[in-house]
Design a protein around this motif. Structure first.
Motif, PDB file in Angstrom:
ATOM      1  N   ALA A   1      52.283  38.103  31.565  1.00 25.52           N
ATOM      2  CA  ALA A   1      53.618  38.677  31.413  1.00 25.52           C
ATOM      3  C   ALA A   1      54.364  38.661  32.745  1.00 25.52           C
ATOM      4  O   ALA A   1      55.563  38.339  32.795  1.00 25.52           O
ATOM      5  N   TRP A   2      53.672  39.000  33.839  1.00 25.04           N
ATOM      6  CA  TRP A   2      54.316  38.979  35.161  1.00 25.04           C
ATOM      7  C   TRP A   2      54.729  37.563  35.536  1.00 25.04           C
ATOM      8  O   TRP A   2      55.840  37.341  36.027  1.00 25.04           O
ATOM      9  N   TYR A   3      53.832  36.614  35.281  1.00 26.21           N
ATOM     10  CA  TYR A   3      54.133  35.236  35.643  1.00 26.21           C
ATOM     11  C   TYR A   3      55.302  34.698  34.826  1.00 26.21           C
ATOM     12  O   TYR A   3      56.138  33.938  35.351  1.00 26.21           O
TER      13      TYR A   3
ATOM     14  N   GLY B   1      44.701  42.990  37.654  1.00 29.91           N
ATOM     15  CA  GLY B   1      45.062  43.499  36.346  1.00 29.91           C
ATOM     16  C   GLY B   1      44.498  42.595  35.269  1.00 29.91           C
ATOM     17  O   GLY B   1      43.700  41.686  35.534  1.00 29.91           O
ATOM     18  N   SER B   2      44.918  42.834  34.049  1.00 32.55           N
ATOM     19  CA  SER B   2      44.395  42.079  32.917  1.00 32.55           C
ATOM     20  C   SER B   2      45.065  40.710  32.807  1.00 32.55           C
ATOM     21  O   SER B   2      46.125  40.465  33.397  1.00 32.55           O
TER      22      SER B   2
ATOM     23  N   GLN C   1      39.374  40.584  34.621  1.00 33.76           N
ATOM     24  CA  GLN C   1      40.376  41.060  35.563  1.00 33.76           C
ATOM     25  C   GLN C   1      40.811  39.859  36.399  1.00 33.76           C
ATOM     26  O   GLN C   1      40.039  38.907  36.605  1.00 33.76           O
TER      27      GLN C   1
ATOM     28  N   TRP D   1      50.218  39.102  42.920  1.00 28.54           N
ATOM     29  CA  TRP D   1      50.153  40.132  41.872  1.00 28.54           C
ATOM     30  C   TRP D   1      48.702  40.480  41.608  1.00 28.54           C
ATOM     31  O   TRP D   1      47.812  39.642  41.704  1.00 28.54           O
ATOM     32  N   GLY D   2      48.479  41.748  41.217  1.00 28.96           N
ATOM     33  CA  GLY D   2      47.181  42.144  40.727  1.00 28.96           C
ATOM     34  C   GLY D   2      46.454  43.100  41.664  1.00 28.96           C
ATOM     35  O   GLY D   2      46.983  43.498  42.690  1.00 28.96           O
TER      36      GLY D   2
ATOM     37  N   SER E   1      46.532  39.487  30.159  1.00 30.29           N
ATOM     38  CA  SER E   1      47.811  39.613  29.454  1.00 30.29           C
ATOM     39  C   SER E   1      48.902  40.123  30.383  1.00 30.29           C
ATOM     40  O   SER E   1      50.041  39.645  30.334  1.00 30.29           O
ATOM     41  N   ASP E   2      48.569  41.083  31.251  1.00 27.81           N
ATOM     42  CA  ASP E   2      49.562  41.590  32.203  1.00 27.81           C
ATOM     43  C   ASP E   2      49.936  40.510  33.221  1.00 27.81           C
ATOM     44  O   ASP E   2      51.097  40.393  33.621  1.00 27.81           O
ATOM     45  N   ALA E   3      48.945  39.741  33.636  1.00 28.76           N
ATOM     46  CA  ALA E   3      49.217  38.654  34.584  1.00 28.76           C
ATOM     47  C   ALA E   3      50.136  37.611  33.957  1.00 28.76           C
ATOM     48  O   ALA E   3      51.082  37.123  34.593  1.00 28.76           O
TER      49      ALA E   3
END
Length: 209
Positions: A159-161, A152-153, A112, A149-150, A155-157
Motif C-alpha cells: 500500500a505504501w509503495y 511492517g507487513s 515482515q 519504509w518499514g 500488505s502495508d508495504a
C-alpha cells in the motif's frame, strides 16, 4: 617529480579514496621501474590492468568518473528493494519493490518486510553482497543503503509503495565517513555520523574514533 605532483593532487582534492593512496604509489613505482628498467616481467593482464587504472586517474583529474571503475567509479544506481523475512528469521526474500503487488504471505506464517534504496539489479553483475544483512542503523552493506519504509507487513508495504512509488537514484560511494563505537571490550559496527549523533545517551558511551 611525479611523487610531488601526486601529493599536490591529493592536497587539492583532485585525487581521493583511501585505498587509492596505495594504488597510486604502486603505479608510481611501476613508472619508476619503466623509466629505470631492471630485469622484471609482467603478464599482459597486469599491463592491461595498470593501463586501466591510469585511465581512471586521468579521467578523474579531468572531472569525469569512470562508470563501473575500480578506483574512481561513477555514482552507482540504486533501486527500491523489498527485504522480507519470516518470524523465525530463517528465511529472507529479496526482490525489486515494484513486484510487491504480486507478493503474498506464505501459507505457514506471515512475513515482515522493509523497503530500502539499495544496489540490487537482477541480471546485472553489481549485487551488494551485504544487502541480506541490512541494518538501518549500522553500515554493513558494500554500497550505501537507506531505509525507505518499514518494518511492517507485506500488505502495508504494498500500500505504501503504491502511493509513493520511489524510483531509482544514484549515490557516490567513495570516501564514505563512518564512526565506530569502542566501549570497554566491545567494538560495535560502524555507523554514519548523523545516525550515531541521534542515538540515546545510554548508547553513546565509550570512544568514537
Amino acid at each position: 617529480m611525479l611523487g610531488h605532483l601526486r601529493i599536490w593532487a591529493r592536497r587539492l582534492g583532485l585525487l581521493r579514496g583511501q585505498r587509492n593512496r596505495a594504488i597510486e604509489q604502486a603505479i608510481a613505482n611501476l613508472r619508476n621501474l619503466a623509466a629505470h628498467p631492471g630485469h622484471h616481467l609482467t603478464t599482459p593482464v597486469d599491463a592491461a590492468g595498470t593501463l586501466s587504472d591510469l585511465t581512471e586517474i586521468i579521467n578523474h583529474l579531468w572531472g569525469a568518473p569512470t562508470p563501473g571503475g575500480r578506483l574512481y567509479p561513477a555514482p552507482i544506481r540504486r533501486e527500491a528493494v523489498v527485504l522480507a523475512w519470516n518470524a523465525a528469521s530463517t528465511r529472507l526474500y529479496t526482490a525489486l519493490a515494484d513486484t510487491l503487488p504480486t507478493w503474498g504471505d506464505p501459507d505457514d506464517e506471515p512475513l515482515q518486510c522493509v523497503i530500502v534504496h539499495a544496489v540490487c539489479r537482477p541480471g546485472h553483475h553489481v549485487p551488494d553482497p551485504g544487502l541480506r544483512q541490512f541494518d538501518s542503523r549500522c553500515e554493513v552493506t558494500q554500497y550505501p543503503a537507506d531505509l525507505l519504509w518499514g518494518p511492517g507487513s507485506i500488505s502495508d508495504a504494498a500500500a505504501w509503495y503504491a502511493v509513493h512509488q520511489p524510483g531509482p537514484d544514484e549515490r557516490d560511494y567513495l570516501d564514505r565517513t563512518f564512526v565506530v563505537r569502542h566501549d570497554g571490550a566491545e567494538l560495535h559496527l560502524p555507523m554514519r555520523p548523523e545516525v550515531a549523533a541521534a542515538l540515546p545517551a545510554t548508547e553513546q558511551s565509550g570512544q568514537w574514533p
